[in-house]
Design an enzyme around this catalytic site. Sequence first.
Site, PDB file in Angstrom:
ATOM      1  N   GLY A  15      -4.866   0.346   1.023  1.00  0.00           N
ATOM      2  CA  GLY A  15      -4.031   1.404   1.599  1.00  0.00           C
ATOM      3  C   GLY A  15      -2.551   1.090   1.477  1.00  0.00           C
ATOM      4  N   VAL A  50       7.046  -3.554  -0.232  1.00  0.00           N
ATOM      5  CA  VAL A  50       8.327  -3.306  -0.894  1.00  0.00           C
ATOM      6  C   VAL A  50       8.068  -2.241  -1.966  1.00  0.00           C
ATOM      7  CG1 VAL A  50       9.583  -5.456  -0.517  1.00  0.00           C
ATOM      8  CG2 VAL A  50       7.879  -5.336  -2.324  1.00  0.00           C
ATOM      9  N   LYS A  81      18.757   9.198  -6.094  1.00  0.00           N
ATOM     10  CA  LYS A  81      19.036   8.138  -7.065  1.00  0.00           C
ATOM     11  C   LYS A  81      19.287   8.767  -8.432  1.00  0.00           C
ATOM     12  CE  LYS A  81      16.876   4.283  -9.457  1.00  0.00           C
ATOM     13  NZ  LYS A  81      15.634   3.563  -9.735  1.00  0.00           N
ATOM     14  N   LEU A 336      -0.837  -2.574  -8.143  1.00  0.00           N
ATOM     15  CA  LEU A 336      -0.670  -4.000  -8.448  1.00  0.00           C
ATOM     16  C   LEU A 336      -1.968  -4.636  -8.935  1.00  0.00           C
ATOM     17  CD1 LEU A 336       1.578  -4.960  -5.384  1.00  0.00           C
ATOM     18  CD2 LEU A 336       2.306  -4.461  -7.729  1.00  0.00           C
ATOM     19  N   THR A 347       9.661   0.711 -12.054  1.00  0.00           N
ATOM     20  CA  THR A 347       8.599   1.376 -12.815  1.00  0.00           C
ATOM     21  C   THR A 347       7.212   1.348 -12.171  1.00  0.00           C
ATOM     22  OG1 THR A 347       8.561  -0.688 -14.083  1.00  0.00           O
ATOM     23  CG2 THR A 347       9.610   1.210 -15.112  1.00  0.00           C
TER      24      THR A 347
HETATM   25  C1  LIG Z   1       9.503  -7.732  -5.153  1.00  0.00           C
HETATM   26  C2  LIG Z   1       8.962  -6.389  -5.478  1.00  0.00           C
HETATM   27  C3  LIG Z   1       9.817  -5.292  -5.518  1.00  0.00           C
HETATM   28  C4  LIG Z   1       9.314  -4.028  -5.868  1.00  0.00           C
HETATM   29  N1  LIG Z   1      10.166  -2.970  -5.971  1.00  0.00           N
HETATM   30  C5  LIG Z   1       9.706  -1.788  -6.454  1.00  0.00           C
HETATM   31  C6  LIG Z   1      10.551  -0.678  -6.635  1.00  0.00           C
HETATM   32  O1  LIG Z   1      11.740  -0.711  -6.319  1.00  0.00           O
HETATM   33  N2  LIG Z   1      10.028   0.452  -7.159  1.00  0.00           N
HETATM   34  C7  LIG Z   1       8.715   0.555  -7.498  1.00  0.00           C
HETATM   35  O2  LIG Z   1       8.287   1.583  -8.017  1.00  0.00           O
HETATM   36  N3  LIG Z   1       7.869  -0.461  -7.258  1.00  0.00           N
HETATM   37  C8  LIG Z   1       8.327  -1.616  -6.764  1.00  0.00           C
HETATM   38  N4  LIG Z   1       7.464  -2.653  -6.543  1.00  0.00           N
HETATM   39  C9  LIG Z   1       6.045  -2.447  -6.726  1.00  0.00           C
HETATM   40  C10 LIG Z   1       5.453  -1.760  -5.503  1.00  0.00           C
HETATM   41  O3  LIG Z   1       5.716  -2.526  -4.362  1.00  0.00           O
HETATM   42  C11 LIG Z   1       3.953  -1.648  -5.683  1.00  0.00           C
HETATM   43  O4  LIG Z   1       3.679  -0.993  -6.886  1.00  0.00           O
HETATM   44  C12 LIG Z   1       3.358  -0.827  -4.584  1.00  0.00           C
HETATM   45  O5  LIG Z   1       3.697  -1.363  -3.354  1.00  0.00           O
HETATM   46  C13 LIG Z   1       1.865  -0.734  -4.738  1.00  0.00           C
HETATM   47  O6  LIG Z   1       1.209  -1.803  -4.175  1.00  0.00           O
HETATM   48  P1  LIG Z   1      -0.364  -1.687  -4.053  1.00  0.00           P
HETATM   49  O7  LIG Z   1      -0.695  -0.512  -3.218  1.00  0.00           O
HETATM   50  O8  LIG Z   1      -0.958  -1.749  -5.411  1.00  0.00           O
HETATM   51  O9  LIG Z   1      -0.771  -3.055  -3.341  1.00  0.00           O
HETATM   52  P2  LIG Z   1      -0.563  -3.552  -1.818  1.00  0.00           P
HETATM   53  O10 LIG Z   1       0.624  -2.993  -1.187  1.00  0.00           O
HETATM   54  O11 LIG Z   1      -0.689  -5.037  -1.892  1.00  0.00           O
HETATM   55  O12 LIG Z   1      -1.836  -2.985  -1.049  1.00  0.00           O
HETATM   56  C14 LIG Z   1      -3.100  -3.571  -1.171  1.00  0.00           C
HETATM   57  C15 LIG Z   1      -4.057  -2.948  -0.175  1.00  0.00           C
HETATM   58  O13 LIG Z   1      -5.350  -3.489  -0.396  1.00  0.00           O
HETATM   59  C16 LIG Z   1      -5.907  -3.830   0.843  1.00  0.00           C
HETATM   60  N5  LIG Z   1      -6.890  -4.917   0.633  1.00  0.00           N
HETATM   61  C17 LIG Z   1      -6.764  -6.017  -0.124  1.00  0.00           C
HETATM   62  N6  LIG Z   1      -7.873  -6.793  -0.015  1.00  0.00           N
HETATM   63  C18 LIG Z   1      -8.706  -6.144   0.814  1.00  0.00           C
HETATM   64  C19 LIG Z   1      -9.984  -6.434   1.334  1.00  0.00           C
HETATM   65  N7  LIG Z   1     -10.633  -7.553   1.061  1.00  0.00           N
HETATM   66  N8  LIG Z   1     -10.546  -5.541   2.190  1.00  0.00           N
HETATM   67  C20 LIG Z   1      -9.907  -4.385   2.527  1.00  0.00           C
HETATM   68  N9  LIG Z   1      -8.697  -4.073   2.064  1.00  0.00           N
HETATM   69  C21 LIG Z   1      -8.088  -4.941   1.236  1.00  0.00           C
HETATM   70  C22 LIG Z   1      -4.732  -4.261   1.695  1.00  0.00           C
HETATM   71  O14 LIG Z   1      -5.032  -4.181   3.057  1.00  0.00           O
HETATM   72  C23 LIG Z   1      -3.705  -3.217   1.275  1.00  0.00           C
HETATM   73  O15 LIG Z   1      -3.916  -2.039   2.043  1.00  0.00           O
HETATM   74  C24 LIG Z   1       7.935  -3.892  -6.164  1.00  0.00           C
HETATM   75  C25 LIG Z   1       7.082  -4.993  -6.058  1.00  0.00           C
HETATM   76  C26 LIG Z   1       7.575  -6.229  -5.720  1.00  0.00           C
HETATM   77  C27 LIG Z   1       6.634  -7.391  -5.637  1.00  0.00           C
END
Ligand SMILES: Cc1cc2nc3c(=O)[nH]c(=O)nc-3n(C[C@H](O)[C@H](O)[C@H](O)COP(=O)(O)OP(=O)(O)OC[C@H]3O[C@@H](n4cnc5c(N)ncnc54)[C@H](O)[C@@H]3O)c2cc1C
Length: 505
Positions: A15, A50, A81, A336, A347
């Site tokens: 989420g 983030v 932006k 990610l 991106t």
């Molecule tokens: C330093 C940094 C700066 C960034 N800046 C930008 C930006 O300016 N612009 C941009 O477009 N993107 C940026 N990004 C990328 C952006 O943060 C990610 O693309 C975005 O947050 C998506 O993350 P996610 O949802 O894939 O993963 P996460 O936010 O890690 O979410 C993972 C989810 O999986 C769940 N989960 C994991 N394991 C389990 C489990 N075993 N059981 C149940 N649930 C689980 C967690 O609870 C969480 O809800 C940046 C990333 C970083 C690292």
Amino acid sequence: MSQSALIKRILIVGGGTAGWMTAAAMGKLLAPLKIDVTLLESDQIGTVGVGEATLPHIRFFNRRLGIDEADFMAQTAATFKLGIEFRDWARKGDAYIHPFGDYGRDIKGVPFHHYWLRLRQRGRAWRIGEFSAPVMISEFGRFAMPVEDERSVMSSFSYAYQFDAGLYAKYLRRFAEACGVRRIEGKITTVIQRGEDGFIEAVKTEDGRRVEADLFVDCSGFRGLLIEQTLKAGFEDWSAVLPCDRAVAVPCENAAPSLPYTRATARGAGWQWRIPLQHRVGNGYVYCSEHVSDDEAAQTLMASLEGRPRAEPNFLRFRAGKRRRQWVKNCVSIGLSSGFLEPLESTSIYLIQASVTKLLELFPDRDFRACDIDEFNRAMDLEYERIRDFLILHYHATERDDTPFWDYVRTMKIPDSLAYKMTLFRKRGVVVKYKDGLFLHPSWIAVYLGQRVMPDMYDPRAEFIAEDELEKTLSAMRNLIRKTAESLPDHSDFIRRYCPAPGTV
Ligand SMILES: Cc1cc2nc3c(=O)[nH]c(=O)nc-3n(C[C@H](O)[C@H](O)[C@H](O)COP(=O)(O)OP(=O)(O)OC[C@H]3O[C@@H](n4cnc5c(N)ncnc54)[C@H](O)[C@@H]3O)c2cc1C
């Protein structure tokens, strides 16, 4: 296709931004199919939290979902932006903006920058940015909506948002739940695969619940719980060409009116972002751990904040690269879990959007045809590779030799696909064109020229016009853009009127 082969249940694991963007899109756009869409997340694990700067494509995502812009911006404390300012990249003291818009206008079918190069070779010292409306609007700290009338310079650009990632996830959650998406709180401890073909059948949570689905979307973040830990998709490591592997982030108070652009300032072992929101500024130092320690990186960041910090520094680790296959069997990875490219050109959220859009275009039934899966993987590989090359350009095309980090990136071997593009631009100012994937002509021009990659020659057709006539035409263009930019409302005033976040006025 028989009714019985239809997908009836989708489980989105995670989420964060990826999970809730996927849930919002599926909840809204697949509604007629009456599919049960469930999102499972664990508060115990949390999100990366983030990701605050975006690309203009997000507006089309929102529009497709029917999201009201002003409400969305107010609820996420967003600002506009118009591009990214790069400071100290090619040389210390340099600055340029990569804008979301065109430079000048093509004349007699020849791209504008060739005319600009011609006058530059004759000693005219105009910056290319002076021919870009979003650059000039950014420099004046102004904003107004672009228009459709192609005769107006206000039609030559687009815009994106800078928003609070935490508020964005909450906004999307409300939206998705209103579309019927069910949320389950729980930590997955086991992933159950079918014996005969290894397809995922169900996941089990710590408290013993079993959740089944036909299609699984892995949005579990860097760990890639389903796509990697279970299905072993494999990871293509790009850290040799994108060596930054850590970041430290900290928000601070707003010390000045918010600017309509993100800033990326080169540092000794990476770069620092500055993202102005309505209620605070997001800051972070993306760095290479081989060249600077966590403590030093945090000190550099904290010493350069413009206002008081609003939280403790948050350290993040990552590796540049992507999954070898982002869709395997009945599992598609988004966000990610599918790969990571550092946020230099904002991106990641775009990549989430591209994955969701592609998955909807190739939406499967329970037969999961290999041709759909192959096409998805091909398209996403291309998206990743295009962005990778563009990011490398910022590092590689530098004259900086003041730290071992800059020595490394300046001299490293780059992918052939980028070497080819750079040679063509260097030799004769031509930008390689492609139809699919991010970053069109003006983006490449901005970064080539900003990074001091100067073509040896301009297009011979730029001699179509007599020099004094060309000079007059460009001078008029430049004046018009400057005057228009100067006449627009201040960015902060525009936001106060259009989309003030609760508690900011
Ligand atoms: C330093 C940094 C700066 C960034 N800046 C930008 C930006 O300016 N612009 C941009 O477009 N993107 C940026 N990004 C990328 C952006 O943060 C990610 O693309 C975005 O947050 C998506 O993350 P996610 O949802 O894939 O993963 P996460 O936010 O890690 O979410 C993972 C989810 O999986 C769940 N989960 C994991 N394991 C389990 C489990 N075993 N059981 C149940 N649930 C689980 C967690 O609870 C969480 O809800 C940046 C990333 C970083 C690292």
